[in-house]
Design an enzyme around this catalytic site. Structure first.
Site, PDB file in Angstrom:
ATOM      1  N   ASN A  19       0.861  -1.175   0.000  1.00 37.78           N
ATOM      2  CA  ASN A  19       0.000   0.000   0.000  1.00 37.78           C
ATOM      3  C   ASN A  19       0.900   1.227   0.000  1.00 37.78           C
ATOM      4  OD1 ASN A  19      -2.577  -1.260   0.103  1.00 37.78           O
ATOM      5  ND2 ASN A  19      -2.173  -1.800   2.230  1.00 37.78           N
ATOM      6  N   HIS A  49       6.547  -1.745   3.414  1.00 36.13           N
ATOM      7  CA  HIS A  49       6.415  -3.184   3.668  1.00 36.13           C
ATOM      8  C   HIS A  49       5.571  -3.798   2.557  1.00 36.13           C
ATOM      9  CE1 HIS A  49       3.070  -1.122   5.636  1.00 36.13           C
ATOM     10  NE2 HIS A  49       2.340  -2.201   5.390  1.00 36.13           N
TER      11      HIS A  49
HETATM   12  P1  AMP Z   1      -0.720  -1.198   5.669  1.00 34.94           P
HETATM   13  O1  AMP Z   1      -2.166  -0.808   5.685  1.00 34.94           O
HETATM   14  O2  AMP Z   1      -0.247  -1.688   4.344  1.00 34.94           O
HETATM   15  O3  AMP Z   1       0.148  -0.108   6.262  1.00 34.94           O
HETATM   16  O4  AMP Z   1      -0.618  -2.475   6.603  1.00 34.94           O
HETATM   17  C1  AMP Z   1      -0.171  -2.482   7.911  1.00 34.94           C
HETATM   18  C2  AMP Z   1      -0.272  -3.905   8.402  1.00 34.94           C
HETATM   19  O5  AMP Z   1       0.506  -4.022   9.590  1.00 34.94           O
HETATM   20  C3  AMP Z   1      -1.695  -4.351   8.767  1.00 34.94           C
HETATM   21  O6  AMP Z   1      -2.020  -5.524   8.005  1.00 34.94           O
HETATM   22  C4  AMP Z   1      -1.622  -4.648  10.265  1.00 34.94           C
HETATM   23  O7  AMP Z   1      -2.394  -5.766  10.636  1.00 34.94           O
HETATM   24  C5  AMP Z   1      -0.134  -4.913  10.466  1.00 34.94           C
HETATM   25  N1  AMP Z   1       0.390  -4.630  11.799  1.00 34.94           N
HETATM   26  C6  AMP Z   1       0.224  -3.500  12.528  1.00 34.94           C
HETATM   27  N2  AMP Z   1       0.903  -3.577  13.687  1.00 34.94           N
HETATM   28  C7  AMP Z   1       1.524  -4.799  13.679  1.00 34.94           C
HETATM   29  C8  AMP Z   1       2.370  -5.479  14.605  1.00 34.94           C
HETATM   30  N3  AMP Z   1       2.718  -4.946  15.782  1.00 34.94           N
HETATM   31  N4  AMP Z   1       2.831  -6.715  14.265  1.00 34.94           N
HETATM   32  C9  AMP Z   1       2.481  -7.269  13.077  1.00 34.94           C
HETATM   33  N5  AMP Z   1       1.685  -6.668  12.174  1.00 34.94           N
HETATM   34  C10 AMP Z   1       1.204  -5.456  12.470  1.00 34.94           C
END
Ligand code: AMP
Length: 111
Positions: free
Chosen positions: A85, A98
Site C-alpha cells: 500500500n 512493507h
Molecule cells: P498497511 O495498511 O499496508 O500499512 O498495513 C499495515 C499492516 O501491519 C496491517 O495488516 C496490520 O495488521 C499490520 N500490523 C500493525 N501492527 C503490527 C504489529 N505490531 N505486528 C504485526 N503486524 C502489524
C-alpha cells in the site's frame, strides 16, 4: 519518524519473525487476512515505495527474492499475492515500506 515496524526492527516491540538478515525483516501480520500473511520490510526506513530511489533498487530485488523463498517455505508458491500500500489513498496505515505476502486460500480477483 519511528513507526511500529521501526520499533520491531530495533527490538523494542515483539513480533513473530519468519526471516531476518542485516537488511530485511519479515514478520507475521498481527491481523492476518489469509492463512499466510507475512509482512516483508527493509530495515532501512522509507515511508513507502514512492520514497525509494534507484540507489535502493537492489533492496527491492532482495525483498522479492525473500518473498519467493517464504512463498516456498510456507507452501503457497502456486498462488499468492505480494502487495504494498502506498500512501493515504491506498489505506496505508504504517508509514514504513512493507510488502504483504498473502496466500493459503483462494484470493479474490483484483484488477
Ligand atoms: P498497511 O495498511 O499496508 O500499512 O498495513 C499495515 C499492516 O501491519 C496491517 O495488516 C496490520 O495488521 C499490520 N500490523 C500493525 N501492527 C503490527 C504489529 N505490531 N505486528 C504485526 N503486524 C502489524
Amino acid at each position: 519518524m519511528t513507526t511500529v515496524f521501526g520499533k520491531i526492527i530495533k527490538g523494542e516491540l515483539q513480533a513473530e519473525k519468519v526471516f531476518e538478515n542485516e537488511r530485511i525483516l519479515a514478520i507475521k501480520d498481527i491481523h492476518p487476512v489469509a492463512p499466510v500473511h507475512i509482512l516483508i520490510m527493509p530495515k532501512k526506513e522509507f515511508a513507502n515505495l514512492q520514497s525509494v530511489t534507484s540507489e535502493d533498487y537492489p533492496l527491492l530485488s532482495e525483498i522479492f527474492a525473500v518473498a519467493q523463498k517464504l512463498a516456498k517455505e510456507f507452501g503457497i508458491e502456486k498462488g499468492y499475492r505480494l502487495l504494498t500500500n502506498n500512501g493515504s489513498d491506498s489505506g496505508q496505515e504504517v508509514l514504513h515500506l512493507h510488502f504483504h505476502l498473502i496466500g493459503g486460500k483462494r484470493l479474490g480477483h483484483i484488477g
